[in-house]
Design an enzyme around this catalytic site. Structure first.
Site, PDB file in Angstrom:
ATOM      1  N   GLU A  49       0.961  -1.360   0.086  1.00 12.45           N
ATOM      2  CA  GLU A  49       0.156  -0.195  -0.074  1.00 12.45           C
ATOM      3  C   GLU A  49       0.730   1.245  -0.063  1.00 12.45           C
ATOM      4  O   GLU A  49       2.122   0.946   0.209  1.00 12.45           O
ATOM      5  CB  GLU A  49      -1.051   0.056   1.322  1.00 12.45           C
ATOM      6  CG  GLU A  49      -1.779  -1.252   1.321  1.00 12.45           C
ATOM      7  CD  GLU A  49      -2.717  -1.071   2.530  1.00 12.45           C
ATOM      8  OE1 GLU A  49      -2.719  -0.251   3.393  1.00 12.45           O
ATOM      9  OE2 GLU A  49      -3.542  -1.914   2.650  1.00 12.45           O
ATOM     10  N   HIS A  73      -5.595   2.420   5.483  1.00 15.73           N
ATOM     11  CA  HIS A  73      -5.104   2.286   6.848  1.00 15.73           C
ATOM     12  C   HIS A  73      -4.327   3.529   7.427  1.00 15.73           C
ATOM     13  O   HIS A  73      -3.820   4.210   6.409  1.00 15.73           O
ATOM     14  CB  HIS A  73      -4.225   0.925   6.544  1.00 15.73           C
ATOM     15  CG  HIS A  73      -4.747  -0.120   6.323  1.00 15.73           C
ATOM     16  ND1 HIS A  73      -4.730  -0.999   5.073  1.00 15.73           N
ATOM     17  CD2 HIS A  73      -5.912  -0.939   7.125  1.00 15.73           C
ATOM     18  CE1 HIS A  73      -5.511  -1.884   5.086  1.00 15.73           C
ATOM     19  NE2 HIS A  73      -6.163  -2.166   6.279  1.00 15.73           N
TER      20      HIS A  73
END
Lengths: 409, 308
Positions: B214, B256
């Site tokens: 990510e 996140h």
């Protein structure tokens, strides 16, 4: 990160023994004039916006007298600085400076450490300091360890500071480090840190950003912390989603980021799958109108509330609902919430294309609810990337090729 | 063989009387994990799914000798619980809790490092070894076999949900998993992806590793470095999601807490370039990832393949 405006940051630091200039935040030019007059002497008028480099964008002005302070405030108020409207200015005494220093404390997650960085010369950007334009020094502290003044003395000495300033800077640095830990800060920058002719230290500016995850330990800061995009204030729809979470804080989480333009409502989860799905929509030529996430086994009420927000943005002409194989989020609950919001909004397929790639807990029931409402349901046979292509294709079938604006996030 | 955890690993659950932990304990037991004891201060003497509950970790350790702990307590209690487990001699902690304060994470990771204790998480959905039918954490829920069947692919993911999705997609493509690890969605985690590579390298049951990355952090760059200097020589297939975030202004976290581009660093494009440069199979999307896996399978999954 949760940011604080300068006047709040200074008030919080002052309460911990850090000297700051006398001053007050005001919303109007007349009030600025009065504060300047009460302070006496020249003042500084600063736009209260959570952005850096305000000096360079003309958002900090020196005023020789109350009249000039009022004019400076009038010129700043209502302006926009770094994407944020100026609705208050900070009026403070102009402190006569003999020497400017630099000090920053940062939590560096990559290096798993807290770093204290000082510069003999302040008032310049940290980027300039890093390029070697001025003597700097830094140290890292063991997590949980107190910063003793002797370490701070050694630090400032390495940056080239000698004489009576050394112990004073060290005491202040130790106090700021304590504040950094107590406040659960991620960043605390004092630049410039001024020394007056008599050797007193004053924090002329203060940038403080706190750890959002630790705000529960700081109820006294409620209402002062700014959370949201770093480049503009939260939109009305984003604030609605904050309220949705506040109403039901313990069941599931909803997030919403509004984007410019776009025509596909994006209602996805979890954290990693949303990133992948958004990339996939763009790759397939889709135009998402927002970035919304729902997960953590939310209630039907919460799903419906977030779906309403996503559908209410002007320009949204279709809805994409997708998750990774769910661990605990119930597909039937998602389906009920989404379909409820679609019905209320009177936006149902086939007129309004909706694609749902939802597989996992209570999948059969969820599929039935989606399909009864005409939603194109997709299961595990379809990858997340394929699902995004199906969504874009559904938009093309309904509205034709190349229609709509070409906005990108 | 397995990495980190096997059928004989005795497991303690901290916060076992909580709503989520009760469910996870039952699911772990049903799958085959040796959950031998639990701790909730003030609730000693109770039982959860037949597992005895103690007031302190020391007491539970004296009675049952667990080696691993699942930490499932509220964010404010994580630091204390982790330090208690480290103090009592546990060797592996999996911290499931999301939104652990960063200063607490720093302290507990430092204490674990000093004591030589392995920490997975915080914000990890768990790790699973389908060959031995053992899992630590909620991973796979009550039906782990839907996503995780035994096989020879290791999975490392910064996203808990994508750990399950990747398992599912692997199964649908005829592959299985040796061990899958959700490393946690935070920046401050005990075991970043690169730290798992030596374990997968040494595991004779793992032929290749799939990495889900990510934006934010240096995790993927560190993986590229491990590849480049030969610490990991099996095929590594990588997917880094969130490229769209590069077209938005910096400083916003997506999904996140750690998925944030800041100060020009943490860009997926840079991560992909580093991984590609180091010899990883870098996929643009899931479909391409599986084309790579199919190619690997037909070439017999050999170490020297995989330049792209």
């Amino acid at each position: 990160m949760a940011r604080l405006l300068e006047h709040d940051a200074k008030e919080i630091l002052a309460a911990r023994g850090i000297p700051v200039p006398r001053g007050q935040a005001v919303p109007a030019a007349e009030a600025a004039r009065q504060v300047a007059s009460a302070l006496g002497g020249p003042v500084v008028v600063k736009a209260l916006v959570p952005v850096g480099k305000r000096g360079k964008s003309g958002a900090v002005r020196l005023a020789a007298d109350p009249e000039a302070a009022g004019d400076a405030a009038a010129a700043l108020l209502g302006r926009e600085v770094g994407g944020f409207p100026v609705d208050r200015v900070l009026v403070e005494e102009a402190v006569p400076v003999a020497q400017e220093r630099y000090l920053a404390i940062t939590l560096d997650a990559d290096d798993r450490t807290v770093r204290v960085l000082v510069g003999r010369e302040g008032g310049v950007d940290v980027e300039e300091l890093a390029r070697g334009e001025g003597a700097i020094a830094w140290l890292e502290l063991v997590p949980g360890e107190e910063m003793m003044p002797f370490r701070a003395r050694a630090l400032w000495q390495s940056a080239g500071v000698r004489g009576p300033a050394l112990p004073r800077l060290a005491q202040l640095t130790a106090a700021l480090y304590r504040a950094f830990v107590e406040l659960d800060a991620e960043l605390l920058e004092i630049n410039p840190l001024a020394e007056t002719a008599s050797g007193e230290l004053v924090a002329l500016d203060a940038v403080v950003a706190l750890d959002e995850a630790a705000l529960f330990r700081h109820p006294e800061l409620a209402g002062r912390v700014l959370i949201g995009p770093a480049w503009r204030p939260p939109t009305a729809l984003e604030q609605q989603v904050d309220a949705i979470n506040a109403a039901e804080p313990y069941r599931g989480s909803a997030r919403y980021l509004e984007l410019e333009g776009g025509d596909i409502g994006f209602l996805c989860g979890g954290g990693g799958a949303s990133l992948l799905l958004f990339d996939a929509l763009l790759r397939a030529g889709g135009r998402p109108a927002n970035y919304a996430e729902i997960g953590g086994n939310p209630t039907e009420t919460k799903v419906a509330a977030l779906a309403r927000v996503v559908l209410s943005k002007p320009g949204v002409r279709g809805l994409f609902v997708a998750h990774n194989l769910t661990n605990n989020t119930q597909v039937d609950v998602l389906a009920r919430g989404v379909v409820q919001a679609l019905r209320e909004a009177g936006r149902l397929p086939p007129d309004f294309p909706v694609v749902a790639r939802e597989t996992g807990v209570n999948e059969a029931e969820g599929r039935a609810i989606f399909e009864a409402a005409g939603v194109r349901w997709l299961g595990e046979e379809v990858t997340l990337s394929e699902a995004a292509r199906v969504m874009v294709q559904a938009m093309r079938e309904r509205y034709g090729e190349g229609d709509g604006d070409s906005a990108r996030p | 063989m397995a990495i980190l955890l096997d059928r004989d690993t005795r497991v303690l659950v901290q916060g076992i009387t909580g709503r989520e932990a009760r469910m996870v304990t039952a699911h772990m037991l049903a799958y085959g994990t040796a959950v031998v004891c639990g701790v909730t201060p003030g609730r000693g003497g109770e039982q959860v799914a037949g597992v005895p509950v103690y007031d302190t970790v020391a007491e539970a350790v004296a009675a049952h000798r667990p080696a691993a702990a699942l930490v499932s307590v509220p964010p404010a209690a994580v630091l204390d619980a982790a330090l208690e487990a480290i103090d009592a001699g546990l060797r592996l902690l999996l911290i499931a809790t999301e939104r652990v304060p960063k200063h607490d994470a720093l302290r507990l990771l430092y204490a674990a490092r000093t004591a030589g204790v392995h920490v997975i998480g915080p914000n990890s959905v768990g790790l699973i070894n389908p060959g031995q039918r053992v899992k630590l954490g909620a991973i796979g829920g009550d039906r782990p076999e839907r996503a995780f069947v035994p096989g020879r692919i290791g999975v490392i993911s910064r996203s808990g949900g994508m750990t399950a999705e990747l398992g599912l997609m692997l199964r649908r493509h005829g592959f299985g998993v040796s061990t899958a690890v959700s490393v946690g969605g935070d920046a401050l985690i005990g075991t970043p992806p690169a730290d798992l590579l030596p374990l997968f390298q040494a595991d004779p049951e793992t032929d290749a590793v799939v990495l889900f990355g990510e934006p934010g952090t240096r995790f993927e760059e560190d993986v590229a470095e491990a590849l480049a200097d030969g610490r990991f020589s099996k095929p590594l297939l990588a997917l880094v999601a969130g490229r769209f975030a590069e077209s938005l202004p910096e400083g916003t976290a997506f999904g996140h807490a750690a998925a944030i581009i800041r100060g020009g660093s943490g860009r997926p494009s840079a991560k992909l370039a580093a991984l590609r440069q180091a010899g990883a199979w870098v996929a643009d999307d899931l479909d391409e990832l599986f084309r790579f896996l199919d190619a690997l399978a037909s070439s017999g999954v050999h170490h020297e393949t995989g330049q792209r």
